[in-house]
Design an enzyme around this catalytic site. Sequence first.
Site, mmCIF file in Angstrom:
data_model
loop_
_atom_site.group_PDB
_atom_site.id
_atom_site.type_symbol
_atom_site.label_atom_id
_atom_site.label_comp_id
_atom_site.label_asym_id
_atom_site.label_seq_id
_atom_site.Cartn_x
_atom_site.Cartn_y
_atom_site.Cartn_z
ATOM 1 N N GLU A 231 0.833 -1.199 0.000
ATOM 2 C CA GLU A 231 0.000 0.000 0.000
ATOM 3 C C GLU A 231 0.869 1.251 0.000
ATOM 4 O O GLU A 231 1.875 1.337 0.722
ATOM 5 C CB GLU A 231 -0.999 0.025 1.158
ATOM 6 C CG GLU A 231 -2.093 1.080 1.002
ATOM 7 C CD GLU A 231 -2.862 0.952 -0.334
ATOM 8 O OE1 GLU A 231 -2.305 1.381 -1.363
ATOM 9 O OE2 GLU A 231 -3.983 0.418 -0.336
ATOM 10 N N ASP A 306 -7.624 -0.543 -2.736
ATOM 11 C CA ASP A 306 -8.659 0.468 -2.893
ATOM 12 C C ASP A 306 -9.450 0.253 -4.183
ATOM 13 O O ASP A 306 -10.063 1.179 -4.701
ATOM 14 C CB ASP A 306 -8.048 1.871 -2.873
ATOM 15 C CG ASP A 306 -6.984 2.066 -3.964
ATOM 16 O OD1 ASP A 306 -6.693 1.087 -4.696
ATOM 17 O OD2 ASP A 306 -6.449 3.183 -4.078
#
Length: 510
Positions: A231, A306
Amino acid sequence: MYSRPSFTPLRVVALCLAITNSLASTQGPCDIYASGDTPCVAAHSTTRALYGAFTGSLYEVTRGSDNTTVDVTPLSAGGVANATIQDSFCAGTTCLISTIYDQSGSGNHLTRAPPGGAYSGPEADGYDYLSSADGAPVTLNGQKAYGVFISPFTGYRNDKPNGTATGDDAEGLYAVLDGTHYNDQCCFDYGNGETGDHDTGAGHMEAIYFGDHNLSGWGSGDGPWVMADLEDGLFSGYDPTNSPNNPSITFRFVTSILKGGPNQWALRGGDSTTGTLTTYYSGIRPSGDYSPMGKEGAIVLGVGGDNSNRAQGTFYEGVMTTGYPSNDTEDAVQANIVAAKYATTSLTTGAALPVSEGSSISLRATTECCTTKYISHDGDTVHTAVVTSSSSDDDKQAASWTVRTGLANSDCFSFESVDTPGSFIRHSSYQLKVNENDNSTGFGEDATFCPQASLNSAGDNTIRSWSYPTRYWRHYNGEGYIASNGGPFNFDATDSFTDDVSWVITAGFA
């Protein structure tokens, strides 16, 4: 009188080897991880069972003609998927992979990914696409099976996991992937992601990434690379940019391994069909907010944490474990994967294209309204037009196409315009266009199509997009599209879909 048989040392060794080999043949990767005290908490595969005793459902397919479902199981305990279940169920229509079941018993099944912070999916509800059930055929030990072909906007997810690693907990992951199917977009991942489908910061993911995206991390050469999506960064090693020890992948089937624990992690990889694993990185976490980690435990396939869903790739099998697996355990898993004997097989099914490379063909519609119409073009726009032996030479040439070996995959085909040599039928924003070949990877993928047996009895073939295998050549209101059997666009309408995507192949008018 019973007499005890005598055993020489050599006979004892041979007997032990036979027993070992027998046990090995009944083991799956998750049995090996369990023996290394790092058991699987998620195990996904559409190609085979990942436990030696597993006989349950591997995946579910949904049929386009009536929206019913069927589960595909192994041929035998611990065996290869029974592809005939799918082939029989989907004959004469389309099918999608709607669920990939978790074989570990933890209930961590994968279903269609919901919208996220990066993107919503293209469907009306914002969910991502599902994969075509027959987009990635392979064989394992000679038995046919199907992988999960991820096109852009396609993804699977489980946001309510059970038992996966969270926080700084240790875990291991592996995935067998297609080393030739990738792009430079974010993010073709398998592994641990955010439970809320939004980017919640560095260290909140730990997933295998595969592709040649190089904006935040890369390896040697031009890629693709096995990297870690942690991430807010793709990592090929400690350095957040380049790691020269992480090689470009050249294998058709690649074993990709990622594992992480408190301030330690490693990347490994190898050819899934032969040889051993190579360690690309093993050491401390990258600087920044990656130690301690803040993993959330969701499971993603084909998308980022996401829902970054612009990437592409093909997944065959993979697991997530608890604990930090040893190299010896992973080496034994690699040996098990090699023994499965992954191999390629034909991407065309049913009736083969009834012509050879270099032939000129024309394609006639079979829908009741339009049986005198052929695939033609006016400039760059593909449409259907009435063409006969009495038509002008210009009209005949516009409706004639030279069959070429697929620009992106030699098992399929590309179709060159007879009247504008060097230009090919390709899809752009789901429309069929005739454009000049610019020799780019993207153009080749857009211009490669795989014939299949006609979905109706009147045609010879349906023509499926290689890069979007849920989509087929379709005429709709006189225009040419790549269309799915149901979807967000008008040209995806299910009415007359089967007829609209079925074509009679004839000798070219010109």
